[in-house]
Enzyme design. Structure first.
Site, PDB file in Angstrom:
ATOM      1  CG  HIS A   1      -7.241 -12.044   6.796  1.00  0.00           C
ATOM      2  ND1 HIS A   1      -6.972 -10.923   7.562  1.00  0.00           N
ATOM      3  CD2 HIS A   1      -8.297 -11.717   6.002  1.00  0.00           C
ATOM      4  CE1 HIS A   1      -7.820  -9.955   7.235  1.00  0.00           C
ATOM      5  NE2 HIS A   1      -8.628 -10.419   6.301  1.00  0.00           N
TER       6      HIS A   1
ATOM      7  NE  ARG B   1      -9.870  -7.360   2.950  1.00  0.00           N
ATOM      8  CZ  ARG B   1      -9.305  -6.365   3.635  1.00  0.00           C
ATOM      9  NH1 ARG B   1      -8.605  -5.429   3.001  1.00  0.00           N
ATOM     10  NH2 ARG B   1      -9.453  -6.280   4.942  1.00  0.00           N
TER      11      ARG B   1
ATOM     12  CB  SER C   1     -12.969  -5.559  16.024  1.00  0.00           C
ATOM     13  OG  SER C   1     -13.534  -5.238  14.761  1.00  0.00           O
TER      14      SER C   1
ATOM     15  CG  LEU D   1       3.583 -14.889  25.742  1.00  0.00           C
ATOM     16  CD1 LEU D   1       4.259 -13.601  26.181  1.00  0.00           C
ATOM     17  CD2 LEU D   1       3.592 -15.005  24.213  1.00  0.00           C
TER      18      LEU D   1
ATOM     19  CG  ASN E   1      -3.309  -9.630   8.161  1.00  0.00           C
ATOM     20  OD1 ASN E   1      -2.092  -9.574   8.306  1.00  0.00           O
ATOM     21  ND2 ASN E   1      -4.113 -10.055   9.113  1.00  0.00           N
ATOM     22  N   GLY E   2      -4.798  -7.312   4.552  1.00  0.00           N
ATOM     23  CA  GLY E   2      -5.423  -7.152   3.246  1.00  0.00           C
ATOM     24  C   GLY E   2      -4.549  -6.390   2.269  1.00  0.00           C
ATOM     25  NE  ARG E   3      -4.032  -1.298   4.699  1.00  0.00           N
ATOM     26  CZ  ARG E   3      -3.898  -0.530   5.770  1.00  0.00           C
ATOM     27  NH1 ARG E   3      -3.225   0.601   5.669  1.00  0.00           N
ATOM     28  NH2 ARG E   3      -4.420  -0.871   6.920  1.00  0.00           N
TER      29      ARG E   3
ATOM     30  CB  SER F   1      -9.487   0.195  15.721  1.00  0.00           C
ATOM     31  OG  SER F   1      -9.015   0.918  14.610  1.00  0.00           O
TER      32      SER F   1
ATOM     33  CD  GLU G   1     -16.273  -2.085  16.205  1.00  0.00           C
ATOM     34  OE1 GLU G   1     -15.266  -2.806  16.393  1.00  0.00           O
ATOM     35  OE2 GLU G   1     -16.913  -1.555  17.142  1.00  0.00           O
TER      36      GLU G   1
ATOM     37  NE  ARG H   1      -4.451   0.334  13.462  1.00  0.00           N
ATOM     38  CZ  ARG H   1      -5.756   0.501  13.443  1.00  0.00           C
ATOM     39  NH1 ARG H   1      -6.365   1.066  14.464  1.00  0.00           N
ATOM     40  NH2 ARG H   1      -6.468   0.077  12.427  1.00  0.00           N
TER      41      ARG H   1
ATOM     42  CG  ASP I   1      -4.684  -2.264  10.229  1.00  0.00           C
ATOM     43  OD1 ASP I   1      -5.338  -3.031   9.492  1.00  0.00           O
ATOM     44  OD2 ASP I   1      -4.903  -1.046  10.300  1.00  0.00           O
TER      45      ASP I   1
END
Length: 238
Positions: free
Chosen positions: A34, A30, A62, A128, A19-21, A194, A64, A186, A17
């Site tokens: 990303h 934004r 997501s 991995l 990336n935009g900010r 979320s 959403e 997070r 969480d």
């Protein structure tokens, strides 16, 4: 910071969480955030494996996220297209096995084909195990699993209902065959799940940091593991 004396979680899940900010702080769109965030993913994959983490699952898009502005969604999809192609080379270089979780039937045909190629190309790799949650929602996953479970039960594929346990149901989840995460990270200061891995995170430790995802690095991952080691993990005890 040395990890030599720390217990390393086998599976770490991350909500990437901020990336935009991160971009906004730099007076950039934004979408720039990303793009930078996708670069962080590759670095963290390498760091995680060197630390001894076996499974890493990240929340890329997501169910959403479709509600975001069309320009941002289109940019995210194009970034994912590029990432899927680049990831074939990266997975080969780093011996990394990649698996996509989520409902990919809603994605464009070319993206679904890229996902198939990536999973097939990396299927024999032994490093991995990297899971990318794409068009993923925890509730949606459980609902899809329940529908398939009910269909198989009605068809007589499953044992009598009274004999069915959690392990049987887990075989219908997107993460079938993958151990549940011991640690959730997070970034960006948000303190919520979320709709992420709702079933799988039942017994995970949660680590929240104010660091924005593009700034998340090996040092920050080490801090999360240090926090994990301070927790008293008891199951069913007092």
């Amino acid at each position: 910071m040395s990890m030599e004396n720390y217990e390393i979680p086998r599976h770490v899940a991350i909500i990437m969480d901020g990336n935009g900010r991160w971009a906004k702080k730099r007076m950039m769109p934004r979408t720039y955030g990303h793009a930078q965030g996708s670069k962080t993913v590759e670095k963290i994959c390498e760091d995680a494996y060197r630390m001894g983490i076996e499974y890493l699952t990240v929340y890329a898009f997501s169910t959403e996220n479709w509600q975001r502005p069309k320009e941002e969604v289109d940019t995210l999809m194009n970034l994912l297209r590029d990432y899927m192609k680049d990831c074939i080379k990266t997975s080969k270089k780093n011996n990394m096995r990649v698996r996509i979780i989520g409902d990919i039937t809603k994605l464009d045909t070319d993206l679904r084909e890229s996902i198939k190629k990536l999973e097939e190309a990396s299927s024999k790799n032994t490093g991995l195990k990297f899971q990318v949650a794409l068009n993923y929602g925890g509730r949606d996953e459980i609902l899809r699993a329940a529908k398939k479970f009910a269909e198989d039960y009605a068809a007589g594929v499953l044992p009598e209902f009274g004999a069915v346990g959690e392990a049987d149901f887990e075989n219908y989840l997107d993460t079938a065959g993958i151990p549940s995460p011991e640690l959730l990270i997070r970034t960006s200061g948000e303190v919520r799940l979320s709709n992420y891995l709702l079933w799988q995170l039942a017994y995970a430790e949660f680590y929240f940091t104010d660091v924005l995802w593009p700034d998340f690095d090996k040092k920050e991952l080490q801090k999360a593991i240090e926090y994990y080691n301070k927790r008293d993990r008891r199951f069913g005890g007092v």
